[in-house]
Design an enzyme around this catalytic site. Sequence first.
Site, short mmCIF file in Angstrom:
data_model
loop_
_atom_site.label_atom_id
_atom_site.label_comp_id
_atom_site.label_asym_id
_atom_site.label_seq_id
_atom_site.Cartn_x
_atom_site.Cartn_y
_atom_site.Cartn_z
N LYS A 65 -3.68 3.27 -2.13
CA LYS A 65 -4.99 4.23 -2.56
C LYS A 65 -4.46 5.43 -1.82
CE LYS A 65 -7.81 1.38 -0.85
NZ LYS A 65 -7.02 0.12 -0.81
N ASP B 165 0.74 -1.15 -0.02
CA ASP B 165 0.07 0.02 0.09
C ASP B 165 0.85 1.16 -0.03
OD1 ASP B 165 -2.52 -1.16 -0.24
OD2 ASP B 165 -2.95 -0.84 2.01
N MET C 74 -7.21 9.64 9.22
CA MET C 74 -7.54 9.96 7.99
C MET C 74 -8.23 11.46 8.19
SD MET C 74 -8.39 6.41 6.16
CE MET C 74 -9.29 6.02 7.59
#
Length: 272
Positions: A79, A57, A193
């Site tokens: 991502k 990732d 996030m």
Amino acid sequence: MSFMDNPQWLEPARGAAAGAPVPPGRVTLLGAGPGDPDLLTVKAARVLREASLVLYDHLVGEQVLDLVPASAECIYVGKESSRHTLPQEAIIDLMCRLARSGRPLVRLKGGDCYVFGRGGEEALGLAQAGIPFEVVPGITAAQGAGACAGIPLTHRDHAGTLVLATGHLRGDNDTALDWPLLARARQTVVFYMGVATLPTICAQLMAHGMPADTPAAIVERATLPGQRCLTGTLASLPGVAATEAVQAPALVIVGGVVALQPALARGMACAG
């Protein structure tokens, strides 16, 4: 490199007899921790050194990837916000296709696979496809940020409850999270996030009863070179983050434990 550029990744494992069924390879969902390679578990480091095929990732650091043998094939499926190499469903499909070729596969994810890493979705996809897998846990980003920034996530005088929440809101921000639960007293709330939605997070917590002067912090690049910890209150932190141009990856920590950060950070600096 895209897996589409290297179709032999999907070919049966070497040694398989022509036309014979190939048992699926074992998939290891592996948590790489918050970034510092020294924070990998012993098992995680061993699995990486023995890997021959790795899907990794965006938040996996280069020093962690350096543990993978040069002979191994590594496929980037990271991502970023609004920039997905592959959608999640396609990643799960690719994992299943690679495993069905008979090759063991390491699925390398930042932090811990089961803490906002979509590891649960991937494990369920593998289970439903009948593909054997194991999970190697990693230190999640909240632990790394708290320890390295000088913010204990729990403390008898400040927080008897720890809540981990996503700051990646969807749809109606007023109902995306259980704000009354998150705004309770004597707990620490860590938002993953949450850089882009920090103003909304702080506004919603205050709107649901959390005092505006509640200590809050944002920790950027936790455990990595260039780590920054900026502190303030619910009322002031969005402005501080904007002035300092905080960028992802970063975690938001809210609660009385943040008030301990200046003293603990000084102590850590003296000890170092």
